[in-house]
Design a protein around this motif. Structure first.
Motif, PDB file in Angstrom:
ATOM      1  N   CYS A  56       0.845  -1.202   0.000  1.00 47.36           N
ATOM      2  CA  CYS A  56       0.000   0.000   0.000  1.00 47.36           C
ATOM      3  C   CYS A  56       0.879   1.250   0.000  1.00 47.36           C
ATOM      4  CB  CYS A  56      -0.846   0.096   1.270  1.00 47.36           C
ATOM      5  SG  CYS A  56      -1.883  -1.317   1.586  1.00 47.36           S
ATOM      6  N   GLY A  57       0.341   2.335  -0.505  1.00 47.77           N
ATOM      7  CA  GLY A  57       0.964   3.658  -0.372  1.00 47.77           C
ATOM      8  C   GLY A  57       2.379   3.707  -0.916  1.00 47.77           C
ATOM      9  N   SER A  58       3.278   4.252  -0.110  1.00 44.69           N
ATOM     10  CA  SER A  58       4.664   4.387  -0.560  1.00 44.69           C
ATOM     11  C   SER A  58       5.317   3.034  -0.804  1.00 44.69           C
ATOM     12  CB  SER A  58       5.477   5.161   0.481  1.00 44.69           C
ATOM     13  OG  SER A  58       5.026   6.479   0.556  1.00 44.69           O
ATOM     14  N   SER A  59       4.936   2.047  -0.019  1.00 48.29           N
ATOM     15  CA  SER A  59       5.500   0.711  -0.221  1.00 48.29           C
ATOM     16  C   SER A  59       5.072   0.173  -1.589  1.00 48.29           C
ATOM     17  CB  SER A  59       5.043  -0.231   0.895  1.00 48.29           C
ATOM     18  OG  SER A  59       5.543   0.223   2.139  1.00 48.29           O
ATOM     19  N   ILE A 102       5.544  -5.845   0.709  1.00 42.46           N
ATOM     20  CA  ILE A 102       6.395  -4.753   1.207  1.00 42.46           C
ATOM     21  C   ILE A 102       5.625  -3.937   2.235  1.00 42.46           C
ATOM     22  CG2 ILE A 102       7.866  -2.798   0.547  1.00 42.46           C
ATOM     23  CD1 ILE A 102       7.874  -3.842  -2.320  1.00 42.46           C
ATOM     24  N   SER A 103       6.203  -3.788   3.423  1.00 40.15           N
ATOM     25  CA  SER A 103       5.536  -3.009   4.470  1.00 40.15           C
ATOM     26  C   SER A 103       6.530  -2.505   5.505  1.00 40.15           C
ATOM     27  CB  SER A 103       4.478  -3.868   5.164  1.00 40.15           C
ATOM     28  OG  SER A 103       3.885  -3.167   6.232  1.00 40.15           O
ATOM     29  N   GLN A 104       6.522  -1.224   5.745  1.00 41.24           N
ATOM     30  CA  GLN A 104       7.367  -0.663   6.790  1.00 41.24           C
ATOM     31  C   GLN A 104       6.945  -1.206   8.142  1.00 41.24           C
ATOM     32  OE1 GLN A 104       8.664   1.274  10.031  1.00 41.24           O
ATOM     33  NE2 GLN A 104       6.588   1.908   9.478  1.00 41.24           N
ATOM     34  N   SER A 105       5.680  -1.008   8.480  1.00 43.05           N
ATOM     35  CA  SER A 105       5.186  -1.348   9.814  1.00 43.05           C
ATOM     36  C   SER A 105       5.038  -2.851  10.022  1.00 43.05           C
ATOM     37  CB  SER A 105       3.822  -0.687  10.038  1.00 43.05           C
ATOM     38  OG  SER A 105       2.895  -1.185   9.078  1.00 43.05           O
ATOM     39  N   GLY A 106       4.744  -3.557   8.942  1.00 41.76           N
ATOM     40  CA  GLY A 106       4.447  -4.979   9.070  1.00 41.76           C
ATOM     41  C   GLY A 106       3.091  -5.242   9.687  1.00 41.76           C
ATOM     42  N   THR A 111      -2.506  -5.095   3.664  1.00 46.93           N
ATOM     43  CA  THR A 111      -1.355  -5.865   3.185  1.00 46.93           C
ATOM     44  C   THR A 111      -1.340  -7.252   3.826  1.00 46.93           C
ATOM     45  OG1 THR A 111      -0.200  -3.762   3.002  1.00 46.93           O
ATOM     46  CG2 THR A 111       1.144  -5.736   2.815  1.00 46.93           C
ATOM     47  N   VAL A 154       4.996  10.373  10.035  1.00 50.58           N
ATOM     48  CA  VAL A 154       3.959   9.605   9.336  1.00 50.58           C
ATOM     49  C   VAL A 154       4.364   9.367   7.875  1.00 50.58           C
ATOM     50  CG1 VAL A 154       1.599   9.776   8.443  1.00 50.58           C
ATOM     51  CG2 VAL A 154       2.044  10.111  10.879  1.00 50.58           C
ATOM     52  N   ALA A 155       4.888  10.396   7.247  1.00 52.19           N
ATOM     53  CA  ALA A 155       5.307  10.253   5.849  1.00 52.19           C
ATOM     54  C   ALA A 155       6.623   9.479   5.797  1.00 52.19           C
ATOM     55  CB  ALA A 155       5.477  11.624   5.212  1.00 52.19           C
ATOM     56  N   THR A 156       6.614   8.389   5.094  1.00 54.72           N
ATOM     57  CA  THR A 156       7.803   7.533   5.075  1.00 54.72           C
ATOM     58  C   THR A 156       8.901   8.097   4.163  1.00 54.72           C
ATOM     59  OG1 THR A 156       8.639   5.321   4.653  1.00 54.72           O
ATOM     60  CG2 THR A 156       6.875   6.071   3.217  1.00 54.72           C
ATOM     61  N   LEU A 240       2.871  11.789  -3.873  1.00 55.99           N
ATOM     62  CA  LEU A 240       2.242  11.392  -2.599  1.00 55.99           C
ATOM     63  C   LEU A 240       2.859  12.161  -1.430  1.00 55.99           C
ATOM     64  CD1 LEU A 240       0.226   9.572  -1.083  1.00 55.99           C
ATOM     65  CD2 LEU A 240       2.036   7.856  -0.903  1.00 55.99           C
ATOM     66  N   LYS A 241       4.181  12.266  -1.434  1.00 61.19           N
ATOM     67  CA  LYS A 241       4.843  13.003  -0.354  1.00 61.19           C
ATOM     68  C   LYS A 241       4.289  14.419  -0.274  1.00 61.19           C
ATOM     69  CE  LYS A 241       6.460  10.739   1.812  1.00 61.19           C
ATOM     70  NZ  LYS A 241       6.393   9.320   1.534  1.00 61.19           N
ATOM     71  N   GLU A 244       0.511  14.547   0.896  1.00 64.37           N
ATOM     72  CA  GLU A 244       0.187  14.148   2.267  1.00 64.37           C
ATOM     73  C   GLU A 244       0.674  15.144   3.307  1.00 64.37           C
ATOM     74  OE1 GLU A 244       1.670  10.280   3.528  1.00 64.37           O
ATOM     75  OE2 GLU A 244       3.454  10.502   2.308  1.00 64.37           O
TER      76      GLU A 244
HETATM   77  C1  F6R Z   1       3.246   7.457   2.871  1.00 65.39           C
HETATM   78  C2  F6R Z   1       3.059   6.369   3.814  1.00 65.39           C
HETATM   79  C3  F6R Z   1       1.986   5.361   3.551  1.00 65.39           C
HETATM   80  C4  F6R Z   1       2.516   3.945   3.810  1.00 65.39           C
HETATM   81  C5  F6R Z   1       1.398   2.920   3.677  1.00 65.39           C
HETATM   82  C6  F6R Z   1       1.906   1.510   3.868  1.00 65.39           C
HETATM   83  O1  F6R Z   1       4.252   8.309   3.281  1.00 65.39           O
HETATM   84  O2  F6R Z   1       3.763   6.276   4.773  1.00 65.39           O
HETATM   85  O3  F6R Z   1       1.487   5.470   2.248  1.00 65.39           O
HETATM   86  O4  F6R Z   1       3.549   3.698   2.908  1.00 65.39           O
HETATM   87  O5  F6R Z   1       0.387   3.185   4.617  1.00 65.39           O
HETATM   88  O6  F6R Z   1       2.464   1.334   5.139  1.00 65.39           O
HETATM   89  P1  F6R Z   1       3.399   0.123   5.461  1.00 65.39           P
HETATM   90  O7  F6R Z   1       4.595   0.232   4.610  1.00 65.39           O
HETATM   91  O8  F6R Z   1       3.690   0.247   6.927  1.00 65.39           O
HETATM   92  O9  F6R Z   1       2.611  -1.126   5.148  1.00 65.39           O
END
Ligand code: F6R
Length: 365
Positions: A56-59, A102-106, A111, A154-156, A240-241, A244
């Protein structure tokens, strides 16, 4: 805690050389990519029919860049899907499908749900995750961690950069196994990968120019990001950056698609951010720049140092990144886009680390 910076976002942007280095360098030994964490057999990779990138999103934007990279390196089809769409599109998944999650937070629920569905349908799951021990990491067959450290804004930013770094490593490692890359090409990319952190530092050291350009353009009500190939992928993220954290209206388009409709929105004073760092398509993108210029757009161009002179004669202002291997350009290009969004939001006095209506981790559908 913000390391002397006004916002976590800027701190995290500035941490990218280190985050990239920490993610990549332990996984390169004696000039070879070594992904100890993975358990793929050569036979599995040879039989692999398709890679589904789910995010989702940046990922997801990392996935968009990954498609160009992985298809080029592996000559296997890569389909990039939004996690929220994947579950409901009757995806074509078999035991020969790899789900690359792909996910920052997991913990992103869309996702996670898509990943479970991919597994149920028989796919093997490889995830790229930042938070160690998160649900997505635990439920994956294989996981590669981005060593970005905690991301607070919040913004990755640094998570995006390290996710992308792992895409290159996965691509190189699989390509070597499959024999789809020559040793020369492999070595050239590995060499350039090692030099990315210093080039990132160089870009960051020149951030005042980006702040200056933000002060010129921050009041434009509508912004279009255009580019082709990997430049298009980075444009999606740049857009997106900007939206947001600065709340400006912005959209990203594949440069060649503009004339199929969206160009009707270009009028005197519209800002177009033209990404044209990918040299093979530089002329093509520049022809699209001429089209928007002739309709009165103000154009901020991004390219590599060697192409700047060719761009400068057409656009209002240029931003440059150092040259690198074409495949790795998104790693450099994204940083001026992050900084531009940051400084525009700063000019508007926005709550940069906590933009309205947004949560760091989206755990509702
Ligand atoms: C944008 C942003 C979001 C995340 C998205 C997925 O700056 O941070 O678009 O990329 O919500 O989040 P994760 O990577 O944690 O699954």
């Amino acid at each position: 805690e913000k390391g002397g910076y006004e916002h976590f976002m800027l701190k995290e942007i500035m941490e990218q050389p280190k985050a990239f280095h920490d993610t990549v360098s332990p996984r390169i030994r004696e000039g070879k990519v070594v992904l100890d964490e993975l358990t793929f057999t050569p036979e599995y990779l040879r039989n692999l029919e398709k890679i589904y990138v789910i995010a989702c999103g940046s990922s997801y934007h990392v996935g968009m860049a990954a498609k160009y990279t992985l298809e080029k390196l592996l000559r296997k089809p890569v389909e990039v899907t939004l996690a929220s769409e994947f579950r409901y599109c009757d995806p074509i998944v078999t035991e020969r499908t790899l789900a690359l999650v792909i996910s920052q937070s997991g913990e992103t629920i869309d996702t996670l749900a898509a990943m479970r569905e991919a597994k149920r349908l028989g796919a093997r799951v490889l995830s790229i995750v930042n938070v160690v021990g998160s649900t997505i990491a635990r439920e994956s067959d294989d996981v590669l961690y981005t060593w970005a450290g905690p991301e607070i804004a919040v913004a990755t930013t640094k998570a995006y950069s390290t996710q992308l770094a792992l895409i290159y490593l996965i691509g190189l490692s699989f390509a070597e196994t499959l024999g789809t890359i020559t040793p020369q090409a492999y070595d050239a990319i590995v060499d350039e990968l090692r030099r990315i952190p210093e080039k990132l530092t160089e870009i960051l050291n020149h951030r005042e120019r980006i702040q200056y350009l933000a002060s010129i353009y921050f009041n434009h009500p509508s912004v279009f990001f255009i580019g082709r190939n990997v430049d298009y992928a980075v444009g999606l993220e740049g857009s997106l950056k900007l939206k947001e954290i600065s709340y400006l209206h912005s959209e990203a388009y594949a440069a060649g698609e503009l004339k199929h409709g969206t160009i009707s929105l270009i009028e005197p004073g519209t800002l177009v951010v033209a990404l044209a760092s990918y040299a093979p398509l530089f002329e093509k993108t520049m022809s699209n720049v001429v089209e928007v210029k002739s309709r009165g757009a103000d154009v901020l161009g991004l390219t590599t140092a060697d192409l700047e002179a060719d761009m400068a004669s057409v656009v209002n202002h240029t931003l440059t990144v150092p040259q690198t291997h074409p495949m790795l350009l998104p790693s450099l290009d994204v940083v001026p886009m992050q900084l531009f969004a940051y400084y525009v939001a700063l000019m508007h006095g926005c709550d940069i680390d906590k933009p309205r209506n947004l949560a760091k981790s989206v755990t509702v559908e």
